[in-house]
Design a protein around this motif. Structure first.
Motif, mmCIF file in Angstrom:
data_model
loop_
_atom_site.group_PDB
_atom_site.id
_atom_site.type_symbol
_atom_site.label_atom_id
_atom_site.label_comp_id
_atom_site.label_asym_id
_atom_site.label_seq_id
_atom_site.Cartn_x
_atom_site.Cartn_y
_atom_site.Cartn_z
ATOM 1 N N SER A 48 0.651 -1.057 -0.327
ATOM 2 C CA SER A 48 0.010 0.274 -0.165
ATOM 3 C C SER A 48 1.409 1.205 0.171
ATOM 4 C CB SER A 48 -1.135 0.177 1.530
ATOM 5 O OG SER A 48 -1.791 -1.050 1.022
ATOM 6 N N VAL A 49 1.575 1.113 1.194
ATOM 7 C CA VAL A 49 3.089 2.404 0.820
ATOM 8 C C VAL A 49 3.582 2.257 -0.693
ATOM 9 C CG1 VAL A 49 4.839 3.739 2.286
ATOM 10 C CG2 VAL A 49 2.722 2.368 2.957
ATOM 11 N N ILE A 52 2.010 4.301 -3.318
ATOM 12 C CA ILE A 52 1.600 5.741 -3.333
ATOM 13 C C ILE A 52 2.865 6.538 -4.779
ATOM 14 C CG2 ILE A 52 1.790 8.220 -2.257
ATOM 15 C CD1 ILE A 52 1.416 6.688 0.148
ATOM 16 N N ILE A 147 5.997 10.144 -1.013
ATOM 17 C CA ILE A 147 4.971 9.690 -0.029
ATOM 18 C C ILE A 147 4.616 11.227 0.779
ATOM 19 C CG2 ILE A 147 4.515 8.217 2.029
ATOM 20 C CD1 ILE A 147 6.557 6.055 0.809
ATOM 21 N N LYS A 150 2.063 13.406 -0.397
ATOM 22 C CA LYS A 150 0.571 12.685 0.268
ATOM 23 C C LYS A 150 0.336 13.026 1.150
ATOM 24 C CE LYS A 150 -2.274 8.858 -1.964
ATOM 25 N NZ LYS A 150 -3.316 9.663 -3.112
ATOM 26 N N LEU A 151 1.073 12.530 1.916
ATOM 27 C CA LEU A 151 0.868 12.473 3.686
ATOM 28 C C LEU A 151 0.552 13.634 4.019
ATOM 29 C CD1 LEU A 151 2.448 9.657 4.265
ATOM 30 C CD2 LEU A 151 0.322 9.513 4.737
ATOM 31 N N TYR A 155 -2.755 15.182 5.057
ATOM 32 C CA TYR A 155 -2.641 15.424 7.466
ATOM 33 C C TYR A 155 -2.984 17.041 7.409
ATOM 34 C CZ TYR A 155 -0.582 16.431 12.031
ATOM 35 O OH TYR A 155 -0.214 16.286 13.226
ATOM 36 N N ASP A 371 1.591 3.115 6.855
ATOM 37 C CA ASP A 371 0.280 2.227 6.323
ATOM 38 C C ASP A 371 -0.944 3.311 7.103
ATOM 39 O OD1 ASP A 371 -1.399 1.481 4.054
ATOM 40 O OD2 ASP A 371 -1.521 -0.090 5.176
ATOM 41 N N ARG A 374 -1.716 6.375 6.923
ATOM 42 C CA ARG A 374 -2.564 6.432 5.556
ATOM 43 C C ARG A 374 -3.890 5.823 5.597
ATOM 44 N NH1 ARG A 374 -4.121 3.957 1.620
ATOM 45 N NH2 ARG A 374 -3.367 1.886 2.769
ATOM 46 N N ARG A 375 -4.048 5.014 6.374
ATOM 47 C CA ARG A 375 -5.812 5.061 5.909
ATOM 48 C C ARG A 375 -6.282 5.646 7.663
ATOM 49 N NH1 ARG A 375 -5.270 -1.454 7.363
ATOM 50 N NH2 ARG A 375 -3.320 -0.841 8.750
#
Length: 480
Positions: A48-49, A52, A147, A150-151, A155, A371, A374-375
């Motif tokens: 999943s990571v 990205i 990554i 995106k985070l 956030y 992850d 992210r979730r």
């Protein structure tokens, strides 16, 4: 000056504590116990990571190109390194031979000729090493940049996700560490692991043919044994080490935050005499970290002892396999040394994953933590629709000079607002309505805990669980 009606309800004394904890940065002093995560979930989190970077429409071309070029350079570097080692060994022998030639002129020419060949060999090899190091670093940096961006966008967004993550029902500790440190370590460790696997794969490919030519049964025993050994180690120790590593990362971040808290609030702590409390708090967090470190050390000690014992015993395998052939006269004694050397290189390559278990456990722990964040960000972004709870309707008022009747512009209007704070089964305010126009002022007063701050949080959009509607001036025209 403004008409208002409704009720502000006094709750239990714990209500104020809930409100404070919900907004106080770093309120989660002790993170919840990390649940055990198996290899299947770890691999899913890692994928999943990775998606990205490798699955995004904007970055996948760059990601795949970097990975392919990196693998090609790694394979070329490994092949050239093996060939150069053999070539340089031969050249060094020629250097020694040239030094003992009786003709000094011929000796000097031979010596210079050999040195020039060695220099050419190094000139070919050094750019490959430099290219490998640069590509590994660039691959890690670009992956981290993708990554992290995106985070960060999820956030620190207009929906105030960074604030909602402070809610008591959010089980994500230290999002700052996950974005800043865990992402960096994950990408760096993954890039290094790619290099290790490619190098080991090349060694296995180069050495397998030589071992099979000497003893096919020994190669099969070694390959099968290495596979079984790797699976057992990952099954017995891998999951436990990753679980403990996640706890260490979490507790290290909490301990660091406790120290930052003292530094950031040094004046308040000194003014109110809070040093004993802060010392006890930091000590308690650090003691928990030390206990986890000892548990991890125990698992690592058992693993290291078992690994070294198995590998030490495995080096007797060539003698056991070749010994009967030597006794029958089919092989000479020197075959043991040759096979032993090849066997050692191949065994190290086949057990590379076991040898790098500490790095792999760190990588897995970091992948799970990233992850999880992210979730959780995805959940918070779609919380209103996903949870199906009653939500206060929010809208912005248009910027107009006034209504047709000449009344001042409406700046704030609450219509039958009922508000439930996070993790609270009863509302703090019930059926509150009022209209505030330009030039008017409204004072909200009362005892502690009746919902004054809660009402402001609702107007600011921080708390939205409830009923009714709030119409307010645009954010650009408001203080909050």
């Amino acid at each position: 000056d403004a008409e208002a009606h409704g009720s502000f309800t006094k709750r239990a004394s714990t209500m104020s504590a809930i409100e404070l904890d919900a907004v106080k940065p770093g309120a989660k002093e002790q993170p919840s116990a990390e649940k055990f995560v198996g290899w299947a979930e770890t691999l899913r989190s890692t994928w999943s990571v990775a998606k990205i970077f490798f699955g995004s429409r904007l970055s996948r071309c760059k990601a795949r190109t970097l990975l392919v070029v990196l693998c090609v350079v790694l394979m070329a570097e490994t092949a050239v390194a093996r060939a150069e080692a053999a070539y340089c060994s031969k050249m060094f022998g020629q250097v020694y031979n040239s030094l003992v030639l009786p003709d000094k002129v011929a000796a000097k020419e031979a010596f210079n000729r050999v040195l020039s060949r060695i220099a050419i060999a190094f000139a070919i090899y050094l750019p490959l090493v430099a290219a490998q190091e640069w590509l590994v670093g660039a691959f890690s940096i670009e992956w981290r940049r993708c990554i992290t961006r995106k985070l960060l966008k999820a956030y620190i967004d207009r929906n105030q996700t960074y604030y909602r993550m402070q809610s008591p029902d959010c089980n994500i500790d230290n999002p700052d560490q996950r974005i800043g440190q865990d992402v960096a370590e994950f990408t760096k460790n993954t890039a290094k692991l790619v290099g290790t696997l490619v190098d080991s794969g090349m060694k296995v490919g180069l050495m397998s043919g030589l071992i099979i030519a000497i003893s096919e049964s020994m190669f099969l025993y070694m390959a099968g044994g290495s596979l079984v050994f790797t699976i057992l180690v990952l099954k017995i120790f891998g999951g436990r080490l990753m679980h403990l590593m996640r706890q260490v990362l979490s507790q290290e971040a909490t301990f660091r935050f406790a120290l930052i808290r003292v530094r950031e609030h040094a004046e308040s702590i000194a003014f109110f005499g809070g040093a004993p409390f802060e010392l006890a708090r930091c000590t308690r967090v650090f003691d928990g970290l030390v206990r986890t470190l000892y548990r991890r050390l125990l698992v690592w000690t058992v693993f290291t002892g078992g690994q070294k014992s198995v590998i030490a015993f495995a080096h007797f395998l060539p003698a056991l396999m070749i010994g009967p052939a030597i006794l029958r006269g089919d092989e000479n004694v020197g075959a043991i040394a040759t096979v032993g050397s090849l066997f050692g290189i191949l065994l190290d390559s086949l057990t590379a994953i076991v040898a790098d278990l500490e790095q792999i456990s760190s990588l897995g722990a970091q992948a799970v933590r990233v992850d999880q964040l992210r979730r959780q960000l995805l959940v918070l972004q779609g919380a209103q629709a996903a949870q199906g709870t009653r939500v206060i309707a929010m809208r912005e008022l248009p910027a107009v000079a006034g209504s047709s009747g000449g009344e001042p512009e409406v700046r704030l209007r609450l219509d039958a607002v009922t508000l439930w704070p996070p993790c609270c089964p009863v509302p703090t305010v019930s059926d509150v309505s009022f209209t505030l126009r330009a030039g008017e002022a409204l004072l909200v007063c009362g005892e502690s805990g009746i919902g004054k701050s809660s009402l402001l949080r609702a107007v600011g959009g921080l708390w939205a669980r409830g009923e009714g509607s709030i119409a307010r001036a645009k954010v650009e025209r408001s203080f909050f």
